[in-house]
Motif scaffolding. Sequence first.
Motif, mmCIF file in Angstrom:
data_model
loop_
_atom_site.group_PDB
_atom_site.id
_atom_site.type_symbol
_atom_site.label_atom_id
_atom_site.label_comp_id
_atom_site.label_asym_id
_atom_site.label_seq_id
_atom_site.Cartn_x
_atom_site.Cartn_y
_atom_site.Cartn_z
ATOM 1 N N ASP A 151 -4.389 10.029 8.055
ATOM 2 C CA ASP A 151 -3.948 8.934 8.924
ATOM 3 C C ASP A 151 -3.518 9.458 10.291
ATOM 4 N N PRO A 152 -3.614 8.604 11.303
ATOM 5 C CA PRO A 152 -3.049 9.001 12.598
ATOM 6 C C PRO A 152 -1.531 9.136 12.483
ATOM 7 N N ASP A 180 0.979 7.957 14.026
ATOM 8 C CA ASP A 180 1.828 6.767 14.081
ATOM 9 C C ASP A 180 1.904 6.040 12.742
ATOM 10 N N HIS A 181 0.962 6.282 11.835
ATOM 11 C CA HIS A 181 1.010 5.686 10.495
ATOM 12 C C HIS A 181 1.863 6.503 9.532
#
Length: 148
Positions: free
Chosen positions: A106-107, A109-110
């Motif tokens: 996941d990026p 921010d996730h």
Amino acid sequence: MKKLVRKLAAGTGPTGRDLASLLLRLGFGLSMALTHGRATWHGLRSGGAAGFPDPLGIGPELSMLLMALAELPCALLVAVGLGTRLAAVPLVVGLGVAFFVFHHGDPFDHKELAFLYLCAFSTLLVLGPGRYSLDYLLVRSTGEEEER
């Protein structure tokens, strides 16, 4: 001005560390317990484990049970400072799995929230509960000296 700079550069001393530990314990412990822990515990009790992530392959029911135990009772123990280092271990492990395994691709921010909780509970594992905790009161009442 030089005195202020020197004082700030010297650190906070024992009282500052104890206060920092208290703020970390209360802020992150209560936040984990009241938001994530209650929700996970409710999901477990209502049979919602089937959809729970199973990043380690131990089954969604066991994965959810372990996270519910870490996120609710362990987080509350950390918040009040009772068995703090021991209670922080399941939180660090669970959040490490969430950050490094479950949210691996996941990026950032996730997975940022898992990272912040992981940092906070890892810090408490190393820092300890401080003087403003039940751990300190129990050690003090038994006459044992706390290691610094």
